[in-house]
Every structure is written in structure tokens, then in C-alpha cells.
Scaffold this motif. Structure first.
Motif, PDB file in Angstrom:
ATOM      1  N   MET A 108       0.850  -1.185   0.000  1.00 31.58           N
ATOM      2  CA  MET A 108       0.000   0.000   0.000  1.00 31.58           C
ATOM      3  C   MET A 108       0.891   1.243   0.000  1.00 31.58           C
ATOM      4  N   ASN A 109       0.516   2.197  -0.808  1.00 32.56           N
ATOM      5  CA  ASN A 109       1.278   3.456  -0.870  1.00 32.56           C
ATOM      6  C   ASN A 109       0.996   4.314   0.359  1.00 32.56           C
ATOM      7  N   PRO A 110       2.037   4.802   1.029  1.00 30.62           N
ATOM      8  CA  PRO A 110       1.818   5.649   2.213  1.00 30.62           C
ATOM      9  C   PRO A 110       1.365   7.056   1.807  1.00 30.62           C
ATOM     10  N   LEU A 111       0.689   7.717   2.731  1.00 27.39           N
ATOM     11  CA  LEU A 111       0.287   9.104   2.502  1.00 27.39           C
ATOM     12  C   LEU A 111       1.486  10.022   2.620  1.00 27.39           C
ATOM     13  N   LYS A 112       1.556  11.005   1.733  1.00 28.20           N
ATOM     14  CA  LYS A 112       2.564  12.056   1.862  1.00 28.20           C
ATOM     15  C   LYS A 112       1.957  13.297   2.488  1.00 28.20           C
ATOM     16  N   LEU A 113       0.617  13.425   2.406  1.00 28.05           N
ATOM     17  CA  LEU A 113      -0.105  14.555   3.009  1.00 28.05           C
ATOM     18  C   LEU A 113      -1.287  14.023   3.800  1.00 28.05           C
ATOM     19  N   THR A 114      -1.569  14.641   4.930  1.00 22.73           N
ATOM     20  CA  THR A 114      -2.748  14.287   5.731  1.00 22.73           C
ATOM     21  C   THR A 114      -3.999  14.886   5.089  1.00 22.73           C
ATOM     22  N   GLY A 115      -5.155  14.492   5.567  1.00 18.45           N
ATOM     23  CA  GLY A 115      -6.410  15.070   5.081  1.00 18.45           C
ATOM     24  C   GLY A 115      -6.444  16.586   5.190  1.00 18.45           C
ATOM     25  N   PRO A 116      -6.125  17.165   6.366  1.00 21.08           N
ATOM     26  CA  PRO A 116      -6.118  18.620   6.479  1.00 21.08           C
ATOM     27  C   PRO A 116      -5.090  19.287   5.554  1.00 21.08           C
ATOM     28  N   GLU A 117      -3.950  18.638   5.346  1.00 23.76           N
ATOM     29  CA  GLU A 117      -2.951  19.200   4.432  1.00 23.76           C
ATOM     30  C   GLU A 117      -3.453  19.192   2.986  1.00 23.76           C
ATOM     31  N   VAL A 118      -4.144  18.126   2.595  1.00 23.98           N
ATOM     32  CA  VAL A 118      -4.728  18.066   1.250  1.00 23.98           C
ATOM     33  C   VAL A 118      -5.778  19.160   1.098  1.00 23.98           C
ATOM     34  N   GLN A 119      -6.625  19.319   2.107  1.00 28.64           N
ATOM     35  CA  GLN A 119      -7.666  20.346   2.065  1.00 28.64           C
ATOM     36  C   GLN A 119      -7.045  21.728   1.890  1.00 28.64           C
ATOM     37  N   ALA A 120      -6.017  22.020   2.663  1.00 34.30           N
ATOM     38  CA  ALA A 120      -5.351  23.327   2.575  1.00 34.30           C
ATOM     39  C   ALA A 120      -4.704  23.518   1.205  1.00 34.30           C
ATOM     40  N   LEU A 121      -4.127  22.469   0.653  1.00 30.25           N
ATOM     41  CA  LEU A 121      -3.478  22.559  -0.650  1.00 30.25           C
ATOM     42  C   LEU A 121      -4.500  22.821  -1.762  1.00 30.25           C
ATOM     43  N   ILE A 122      -5.640  22.167  -1.702  1.00 29.37           N
ATOM     44  CA  ILE A 122      -6.687  22.395  -2.709  1.00 29.37           C
ATOM     45  C   ILE A 122      -7.212  23.822  -2.600  1.00 29.37           C
ATOM     46  N   GLN A 123      -7.400  24.306  -1.389  1.00 28.84           N
ATOM     47  CA  GLN A 123      -7.862  25.681  -1.220  1.00 28.84           C
ATOM     48  C   GLN A 123      -6.832  26.680  -1.732  1.00 28.84           C
ATOM     49  N   LYS A 124      -5.551  26.359  -1.549  1.00 36.53           N
ATOM     50  CA  LYS A 124      -4.483  27.209  -2.061  1.00 36.53           C
ATOM     51  C   LYS A 124      -4.465  27.197  -3.595  1.00 36.53           C
ATOM     52  N   ALA A 125      -4.707  26.031  -4.181  1.00 41.36           N
ATOM     53  CA  ALA A 125      -4.692  25.886  -5.643  1.00 41.36           C
ATOM     54  C   ALA A 125      -5.875  26.591  -6.297  1.00 41.36           C
ATOM     55  N   PHE A 126      -7.001  26.694  -5.577  1.00 44.69           N
ATOM     56  CA  PHE A 126      -8.211  27.324  -6.104  1.00 44.69           C
ATOM     57  C   PHE A 126      -8.652  28.447  -5.164  1.00 44.69           C
ATOM     58  N   PRO A 127      -7.873  29.549  -5.112  1.00 47.95           N
ATOM     59  CA  PRO A 127      -8.118  30.596  -4.116  1.00 47.95           C
ATOM     60  C   PRO A 127      -9.444  31.334  -4.287  1.00 47.95           C
ATOM     61  N   LYS A 128     -10.024  31.294  -5.473  1.00 52.51           N
ATOM     62  CA  LYS A 128     -11.287  32.017  -5.685  1.00 52.51           C
ATOM     63  C   LYS A 128     -12.513  31.193  -5.297  1.00 52.51           C
ATOM     64  N   ALA A 129     -12.322  29.916  -5.041  1.00 52.62           N
ATOM     65  CA  ALA A 129     -13.436  29.058  -4.635  1.00 52.62           C
ATOM     66  C   ALA A 129     -13.857  29.402  -3.205  1.00 52.62           C
ATOM     67  N   ASP A 130     -15.156  29.374  -2.967  1.00 47.37           N
ATOM     68  CA  ASP A 130     -15.705  29.640  -1.639  1.00 47.37           C
ATOM     69  C   ASP A 130     -15.416  28.431  -0.739  1.00 47.37           C
ATOM     70  N   PRO A 131     -14.580  28.582   0.289  1.00 44.49           N
ATOM     71  CA  PRO A 131     -14.223  27.429   1.122  1.00 44.49           C
ATOM     72  C   PRO A 131     -15.413  26.790   1.829  1.00 44.49           C
ATOM     73  N   ASP A 132     -16.475  27.550   2.075  1.00 41.77           N
ATOM     74  CA  ASP A 132     -17.652  26.987   2.740  1.00 41.77           C
ATOM     75  C   ASP A 132     -18.453  26.073   1.811  1.00 41.77           C
ATOM     76  N   ARG A 133     -18.251  26.219   0.497  1.00 39.10           N
ATOM     77  CA  ARG A 133     -18.996  25.427  -0.476  1.00 39.10           C
ATOM     78  C   ARG A 133     -18.163  24.308  -1.087  1.00 39.10           C
ATOM     79  N   MET A 134     -16.862  24.304  -0.807  1.00 38.88           N
ATOM     80  CA  MET A 134     -15.980  23.278  -1.367  1.00 38.88           C
ATOM     81  C   MET A 134     -16.166  21.947  -0.646  1.00 38.88           C
ATOM     82  N   PRO A 135     -15.968  20.835  -1.364  1.00 40.25           N
ATOM     83  CA  PRO A 135     -15.965  19.542  -0.676  1.00 40.25           C
ATOM     84  C   PRO A 135     -14.849  19.507   0.368  1.00 40.25           C
ATOM     85  N   LYS A 136     -15.103  18.821   1.453  1.00 38.62           N
ATOM     86  CA  LYS A 136     -14.148  18.743   2.561  1.00 38.62           C
ATOM     87  C   LYS A 136     -13.605  17.320   2.687  1.00 38.62           C
ATOM     88  N   VAL A 137     -12.313  17.205   2.900  1.00 37.42           N
ATOM     89  CA  VAL A 137     -11.698  15.911   3.187  1.00 37.42           C
ATOM     90  C   VAL A 137     -12.088  15.542   4.620  1.00 37.42           C
TER      91      VAL A 137
END
Length: 141
Positions: free
Chosen positions: A1-30
Motif C-alpha cells: 500500500m502506498n503511504p500518505l505524503k499529506l494528511t487530510g487537512p494538508e490536502v484540504q489546505a493545498l486544494i484551497q491554495k490551488a483554487f483561491p477564488k473558490a468559496d471554502p464553505d462550499r468546497m468539498p471537505k476531506v
């Protein structure tokens, strides 16, 4: 099994950083991340509905792509230029209004591509609304 390089909260923060104009309250959450698995929940919005009172197909496809991107990032790290190469969607039943849950499983992770299995529902994982297979092309090292 491949290990995680990022935790759930880290993935969430990275996606929000990649899409800064998206409304964080409406984005899917990890909500869960583990080796080979990731779950996201997309909060219900009335504009998700299509005529007939079920959640529209494009909304389900967007969530399938988003959860696949999230699981890939969780396993490869900050490779924001990973891009969708294929997305095959099967609509199994109408998704009733409610929060959308998407479970992704990593089927294959190679040096240049990743393949994910995605299952989406609103009522129960035993009553899937949609199933997708999503492949991502990974940037060269």
C-alpha cells in the motif's frame, strides 16, 4: 500500500491554495484520509438540483474529479499540475438532495499516472448514486 505524503487537512489546505477564488464553505471537505483511501463530503446546495429534484450529473462528475485529485495529492504530495486524463462516470440512481459523500480508492499509482475508483452517494454507501473511474497524469519528476 502506498503511504500518505499529506494528511487530510494538508490536502484540504493545498486544494484551497490551488483554487483561491473558490468559496471554502462550499468546497468539498476531506473527512478521512488513509493509505489508498480518501473521503470527501460536499455540502448540499439547492443549486445542485436539476429538474426532477435530484442532484445534477455535472455536480457528481465534478465531485468525482475533485476527490480523485485529492487522493492523488495525498499520495504524491504537492504536485498541483497533476491533471485528469480520463473520467468515466456511471450514474446508478438519482442522488436525492443532501450532502454528497465521495469515497475514492487508489487502484494504481505509477511514476506518470494514477487510477482511482470513486463511489458517490447521498443516502447510504449501499445506495450509490454514481461510480467513476478517474485517471490522472502526473508531471514528470
Amino acid at each position: 500500500m502506498n503511504p500518505l505524503k499529506l494528511t487530510g487537512p494538508e490536502v484540504q489546505a493545498l486544494i484551497q491554495k490551488a483554487f483561491p477564488k473558490a468559496d471554502p464553505d462550499r468546497m468539498p471537505k476531506v473527512t478521512e484520509a488513509a493509505p489508498g483511501r480518501l473521503r470527501m463530503v460536499a455540502p448540499f446546495q439547492p443549486e445542485m438540483l436539476r429538474p426532477g429534484g435530484v442532484i445534477a450529473g455535472p455536480t457528481l462528475m465534478s465531485l468525482a474529479d475533485t476527490v480523485a485529485y485529492a487522493i492523488v495529492l495525498a499520495h504524491v504530495g504537492e504536485q498541483l499540475m497533476a491533471v485528469t486524463s480520463t473520467l468515466t462516470m456511471h450514474f446508478l440512481r438519482g442522488a436525492k438532495p443532501g450532502d454528497l459523500v465521495a469515497d475514492a480508492g487508489l487502484l494504481r499509482l505509477g511514476a506518470r499516472s494514477a487510477v482511482c475508483d470513486v463511489r458517490i452517494w447521498t443516502e447510504s454507501p449501499d445506495a450509490l448514486a454514481a461510480h467513476a473511474t478517474v485517471a490522472y497524469a502526473l508531471p514528470a519528476a
